[in-house]
Each structure stands twice: as structure tokens, then as C-alpha cells.
Design a protein around this motif. Sequence first.
Motif, PDB file in Angstrom:
ATOM      1  N   ASP A   1       0.820  -1.212   0.000  1.00  0.00           N
ATOM      2  CA  ASP A   1       0.000   0.000   0.000  1.00  0.00           C
ATOM      3  C   ASP A   1       0.853   1.261   0.000  1.00  0.00           C
ATOM      4  OD1 ASP A   1      -2.297  -1.533   0.093  1.00  0.00           O
ATOM      5  OD2 ASP A   1      -2.561  -1.337   2.265  1.00  0.00           O
TER       6      ASP A   1
ATOM      7  N   LEU B   1      -0.085   3.236  -3.339  1.00  0.00           N
ATOM      8  CA  LEU B   1      -1.233   4.134  -3.217  1.00  0.00           C
ATOM      9  C   LEU B   1      -0.892   5.624  -3.120  1.00  0.00           C
ATOM     10  CD1 LEU B   1      -3.558   2.023  -0.890  1.00  0.00           C
ATOM     11  CD2 LEU B   1      -3.749   2.369  -3.351  1.00  0.00           C
TER      12      LEU B   1
ATOM     13  N   SER C   1      -2.546   8.109  -5.805  1.00  0.00           N
ATOM     14  CA  SER C   1      -3.564   9.013  -5.276  1.00  0.00           C
ATOM     15  C   SER C   1      -3.206  10.464  -5.553  1.00  0.00           C
ATOM     16  CB  SER C   1      -3.745   8.794  -3.770  1.00  0.00           C
ATOM     17  OG  SER C   1      -4.170   7.474  -3.504  1.00  0.00           O
TER      18      SER C   1
ATOM     19  N   TYR D   1     -11.321  -0.981  -0.666  1.00  0.00           N
ATOM     20  CA  TYR D   1     -10.682  -0.077   0.285  1.00  0.00           C
ATOM     21  C   TYR D   1      -9.555   0.685  -0.398  1.00  0.00           C
ATOM     22  CZ  TYR D   1      -8.050   1.497   4.371  1.00  0.00           C
ATOM     23  OH  TYR D   1      -7.380   2.261   5.294  1.00  0.00           O
ATOM     24  N   ARG D   2      -8.776  -0.021  -1.226  1.00  0.00           N
ATOM     25  CA  ARG D   2      -7.677   0.652  -1.949  1.00  0.00           C
ATOM     26  C   ARG D   2      -8.213   1.597  -3.005  1.00  0.00           C
ATOM     27  NH1 ARG D   2      -6.653  -3.739   1.442  1.00  0.00           N
ATOM     28  NH2 ARG D   2      -4.498  -3.525   2.144  1.00  0.00           N
TER      29      ARG D   2
ATOM     30  N   ILE E   1      -9.302   4.681  -1.178  1.00  0.00           N
ATOM     31  CA  ILE E   1      -8.196   5.586  -0.854  1.00  0.00           C
ATOM     32  C   ILE E   1      -7.758   6.344  -2.099  1.00  0.00           C
ATOM     33  CG2 ILE E   1      -5.773   5.675  -0.160  1.00  0.00           C
ATOM     34  CD1 ILE E   1      -6.348   3.361   1.737  1.00  0.00           C
TER      35      ILE E   1
ATOM     36  N   GLY F   1     -10.439   8.680  -3.084  1.00  0.00           N
ATOM     37  CA  GLY F   1     -10.550   9.744  -2.091  1.00  0.00           C
ATOM     38  C   GLY F   1      -9.785  10.979  -2.508  1.00  0.00           C
TER      39      GLY F   1
ATOM     40  N   THR G   1     -14.653  12.446   1.727  1.00  0.00           N
ATOM     41  CA  THR G   1     -13.413  11.657   1.699  1.00  0.00           C
ATOM     42  C   THR G   1     -13.376  10.666   2.857  1.00  0.00           C
ATOM     43  OG1 THR G   1     -12.229  13.498   0.669  1.00  0.00           O
ATOM     44  CG2 THR G   1     -10.902  11.777   1.701  1.00  0.00           C
TER      45      THR G   1
ATOM     46  N   ILE H   1     -13.770   6.329   2.407  1.00  0.00           N
ATOM     47  CA  ILE H   1     -12.735   5.409   2.892  1.00  0.00           C
ATOM     48  C   ILE H   1     -13.336   4.431   3.903  1.00  0.00           C
ATOM     49  CG2 ILE H   1     -10.596   5.246   4.221  1.00  0.00           C
ATOM     50  CD1 ILE H   1      -9.710   7.850   2.880  1.00  0.00           C
TER      51      ILE H   1
ATOM     52  N   HIS I   1     -13.644   0.269   3.561  1.00  0.00           N
ATOM     53  CA  HIS I   1     -13.202  -0.701   4.573  1.00  0.00           C
ATOM     54  C   HIS I   1     -14.288  -1.736   4.855  1.00  0.00           C
ATOM     55  CE1 HIS I   1     -11.572  -2.324   8.302  1.00  0.00           C
ATOM     56  NE2 HIS I   1     -12.730  -2.048   8.884  1.00  0.00           N
TER      57      HIS I   1
END
Length: 503
Positions: free
Chosen positions: A51, A55, A59, A178-179, A182, A185, A331, A335, A339
Motif C-alpha cells: 500500500d 497508493l 492518489s 478499500y484501496r 483511498i 478519495g 473523503t 474510505i 473498509h
Amino acid sequence: MTSRRRSSSYEEKQVNGPDLKEVYSDTASDANTPPVVLSEEEEKRLWRKVDLRILPILSLMYLLSFLDRGNIGNAKLEGLTTQLNLTGNKYNIALTMYYIPYCLCECPANLVLKLFRPSRWLPGITILWGIAMTLMGLVKTYPQLVGVRICLGITEAGLFPGAIYYLTLWYPRHMLQYRVGIFYGAASLAGAFSGLLAFAIGFLDGIGGLEGWSWIFILEGLATVVVAFVAFFTVVDFADTATFLTEEERAYVIWKKKYDNSSVGEEERFALRHVWAACTDWQVWLQILVYFSVTGPLLGITLFLPTIINSFGYNTPISQLLTVPPYVIATAILIMVGHYSDKLKLRSPFILAGLFMSLIGFAINISDAPNGAKYFGTYFCVIGSYAAFPAVLSWLGNNLAGQYKRGVGMALHIGIGNLISLVASNIYRAQDSPRFILGHAIELMLIGMGFIALPVVVLLYRRINAQRDEVERLALERGEKIEYSPQELKDLGDRAPDFRYTY
């Protein structure tokens, strides 16, 4: 729910009953055996390591991408329409001319991602759109603005679908949302940053003979170019060549992904039949309708939130600042949704919840409620659409098997789905201010489409899973084996009898 979806990953097989090798003959013997044995804590550390390498830079690149495509809404309040004489529908046409090449180029861009390698392709196109963004600050006429917006659409087209596809090559399907949350986000943070930056950059109005809107484009474009150069040294390609992992860690990540949704692994070789399989898959086209229902409201509120808030009677600086809080809250919520969506291995309930929130928000804004209530309603518009969007992306990615079929299918999903942007960029017209009844009504219509399409997709997934469960049950009762070679199961992909759809 979990007990019905019998994935072939090692952990789920231990929980969910008989080994698929008891039912399917000639399957790979290593599907149940990881190359290294990791404790739960060791595996968590491994994925945190992945991650932290993947990420943050993705991101940041997407934050800048979303900032660069959406900052025209902030520039509009800083004098763009006045200086370039954007009368009538010229502003809306400028928005539209970004999305036409953007949508057309998304699918081809995904096909070349593996050929050019993510570590070169993604930073390369980031530099190109950063240059286009910077040049947008120097335009002097309406045709020049349209021309640069077209270039921006072409160069940005490869990042979003490419990055989502890239994440599906690294992460098992129930670790994906979840990824993606993120990563996506960054888009909602971009909405917050856009307002803050526009407020600050507005004070540069007149410096160097340029208006505030020019400085918004120039400074944010230059920031994109700088990040692109950093990305050349930080973006990695695929797990089998990831030097930041040890040999054992690479082997585990490859195994975990390979047997995530099949007892024999995924088909990794390119063939035109994978393109055809994606183009003719029913779920791609039904999922596009779900995509429309979430993306239309999302793009509409993103492009026009500063204008909508300004119509409540606030001045330009206050309008810019008031766009920030909805995105910050969105945001955090998206997230959190990511999750729990991965933890529960569910996608559709979270999309449905997002649609309900959007429905509330746009219903408030189409009414004749006080302006304070309408501003409160914009929170529901932003939170609902942004929280649901990662689930829409992950859902189809979870349910397409075969690397190239998934790449093409997701590109079609995003590329055709983004055609709704041609609608979203034209429904909030200047003559409809301050209530924007037409725009809000069309957004509500799209949300209604989602309330119809989403249950249909869920029912079809559940029906197919139940049919495959029944075939397995009967085979086990009779002590029979279903004859498939490993290559046949790979070729079938998500149509294979051992594949279970996520819903």
C-alpha cells in the motif's frame, strides 16, 4: 452471504467447505498451498508495505488529475467567462469538449498499459496533461480554450481506468475497494483543495498581467508536471518485478492474486477473444447503467458546485471556501465505506446507500427550500455520489476474470459510462439560476435509473451463483467430478463453474 461465494483463495476454502479439487478434475495442485506461510500479522505487514509504495503516488496523481479537470468551475468565478466572452452555452461546450476525447481514448489506453508498463505510461501521460493544463492559463480566445480542453481530455484519459486496472492486478478482489476508496478519495480531496487553492490564488489577480483564473490553471498545471517527474522514480510495474519486495513476498503476492477467483489462476495471455468476451458480456452493459446513475450526479455536482453555492447569494471568495467541507466529509466516509465493503465482501448495499443519499440531496436542492437547507443538501449530493463510486468500480472489477478481459471490460465500463459527462456538463445552464430545476431533475432521473438497474444486476448474480452451487452440490452427492482442464477453466474466466460473483 460469505458461505455461498466459494472463492478459491486458500483462506476461504478452509472456511467454506470442500476443496474444489473434490469437484473439478485436473486443477492446479498449488491453489491450496501458498509459497510461504505467513501469519495474519505478517500478511497485514506485507500488504501495508505494498500500500505504502503504490497508493500514495497514484492518489497524488489522481488528485491532480481531478483538480485539473474540475478547476474550470473555480476559474469561472474568477473571471474566465468574462475575459473570454463565454456567452450562452460556450462554457458548457468547453466542458463537453474535454469529455468526448476522454471517453473515446480510455479503452485503447488500457490495452497499451501493460505494453508500455505502468511505471512509464502513467507518469508519461501525467506530464503531457500537466503541460496542457499550464497552457490553458495562457489562452486568450474561446477556440483556444476548447482546443486545450480537447488536449487535456486526450492526455488524462489513460490515468483513471489504467490505475484502477493496475490495482486489480495487485490486490485480491475482496481487498480492492478499500484501496480504490483511498485512491478515489483523492478526487474528493481535489474538490476541497480546488476551492482552497482558488481562494488563495485569486489574490494573484493582475500579477504579470494575468487574471486570477489564469494563475489557477498555470500553477496547478506546473504542480502536475513536478509530480509526474517524481512518479517516474516511484511507480512500480507488477508484483513479479517489484524490487521493493523480497523474493518470498513477491511469490506470496503473486500466488494470492493468481488464485483469488479461480482454482487454476487467471488467463494472462492477450488474445482478441478476450476483447470480444468483454464487449459481449451482459454484466458490463448492465453495470454501465449503474455507473451512469452514480457518475452523472457526481460529475454534475463536481463541475457546478461553486456555481450552485454562488447562486445562494454568497460572494466569490465565500463560495469557493464553502465548497471545501462537503468534500472533506465525503473523503472520510468513502474510505470508511471501502473498509466495510471489503470486510463484508459486499458492493451493492453501499451503492444503494449512496444513491439514497444523492436522492435526498438533489431533492432538497430542486425544492424551494431556504438557501441554508439547500447548502446542507449539497453535502448529501457530494457524499452520496463520492461514497458509492469506488464500489461501482470495484464491483465490476471483482466479477471479470482474465487480465485482458478485465482490462477491456473495465475500460468499456468507465469509457462508455463517462459519456454521461456529456449530459452532466450541459444540464446546469446559466439561464436556470438560481434553482437549476432542469439540472437537478436530470440528476434525479439518473439516480432513479440506478434504483432499477442495481437490483436487476444483483438478482442475476445471485441466480448464477445459486445455479453453480447446485451443480457442485449434485456432483458431490453423486461422487462425480466435473471434467475441465486447467486451461479450459482459465479460458472460461468468470464463466467458469468454480467462479462466484460478488454482489
